[in-house]
Design an enzyme around this catalytic site. Structure first.
Site, PDB file in Angstrom:
ATOM      1  N   HIS A  78       1.388 -29.640  40.668  1.00  0.00           N
ATOM      2  CA  HIS A  78       2.002 -28.599  41.484  1.00  0.00           C
ATOM      3  C   HIS A  78       1.888 -27.279  40.743  1.00  0.00           C
ATOM      4  CE1 HIS A  78       3.450 -31.816  43.902  1.00  0.00           C
ATOM      5  NE2 HIS A  78       4.396 -32.205  43.058  1.00  0.00           N
ATOM      6  N   CYS A 169      -3.620 -38.454  42.096  1.00  0.00           N
ATOM      7  CA  CYS A 169      -3.014 -39.581  42.805  1.00  0.00           C
ATOM      8  C   CYS A 169      -3.545 -40.924  42.310  1.00  0.00           C
ATOM      9  CB  CYS A 169      -3.213 -39.448  44.319  1.00  0.00           C
ATOM     10  SG  CYS A 169      -2.574 -37.895  44.973  1.00  0.00           S
TER      11      CYS A 169
END
Length: 209
Positions: A78, A169
């Site tokens: 992020h 991920c």
């Protein structure tokens, strides 16, 4: 009304750890009639590891901090230029399952991109939204007592090089993309609110079904 249309709160540029703690506190303290909320946030650079996150997917974090968190999934990034939409929902009240919530979040991004003539899609085996095999939006949720928090990360114009420091991920070699890389020059706050309003609409449609 609270079960149909969650409140939208634009929090701006906020520290990740503080925001995470606020989400936990909100979810723990909410009552049966507490209105649902959508938080729109932008964070300083941070890598987050999910509950099952494996540190071998952190290839070269360098000076970017790493935080182990309580969402599902592996590692993600992020940072500035990425829109976070945190979904603080009472799933029991909404009669909404986790898979259905994931699909709603994906659909909002796909619908938004389609409005800008960009074809995007979801992958059942790897939650998120993709354009030409590159990931533009990631998902991660925490459900406690049928209340959700964490949510959606949409790449508006982040520094995509940060994703090369990890296996995004948990998928080695997974490519990432952004709206600006796809040729869209969009305002951060306007885009965040548009995505949140799309989600509001989808939740309202589910509630009326």
């Amino acid at each position: 009304m609270s079960a149909i249309s969650p409140l939208i709160r634009y929090l701006g540029y906020c520290d990740y750890l503080t925001t995470w703690q606020q989400m936990q506190q909100f979810s723990a303290q909410r009552q049966a009639d507490t209105p649902d909320e959508l938080w729109l946030v932008e964070h300083p650079p941070v890598f987050t590891l999910g509950l099952a996150g494996r540190r071998e997917h952190l290839l070269n974090p360098g000076d970017i901090p790493v935080i182990q968190v309580d969402r599902g999934g592996q590692v993600t990034y992020h940072g500035p230029g990425q829109i976070m939409i945190y979904v603080l929902l009472d799933l029991k009240r909404r009669k909404l399952g986790v898979r259905a919530l994931v699909s709603l979040l994906e659909h909002c991004v796909i619908t938004f991109l389609a409005s800008h003539q960009i074809s995007a899609y979801a992958r059942p085996e790897a939650p998120g939204v993709y354009v030409n095999d590159a990931k533009i939006a990631a998902l991660g949720l925490r459900i406690r007592q049928q209340r959700s928090y964490h949510g959606l990360a949409f790449n508006l114009h982040p520094d995509l090089s940060a994703f090369t420091r990890i296996n995004p991920c948990g998928h080695p070699g997974l490519q990432t993309t952004s709206a600006v890389q796809l040729g869209l020059e969009l305002d951060f706050a306007d885009t965040a609110h548009t995505l949140a309003e799309l989600l509001q609409h989808q939740l309202a449609c589910v509630a009326k079904a």
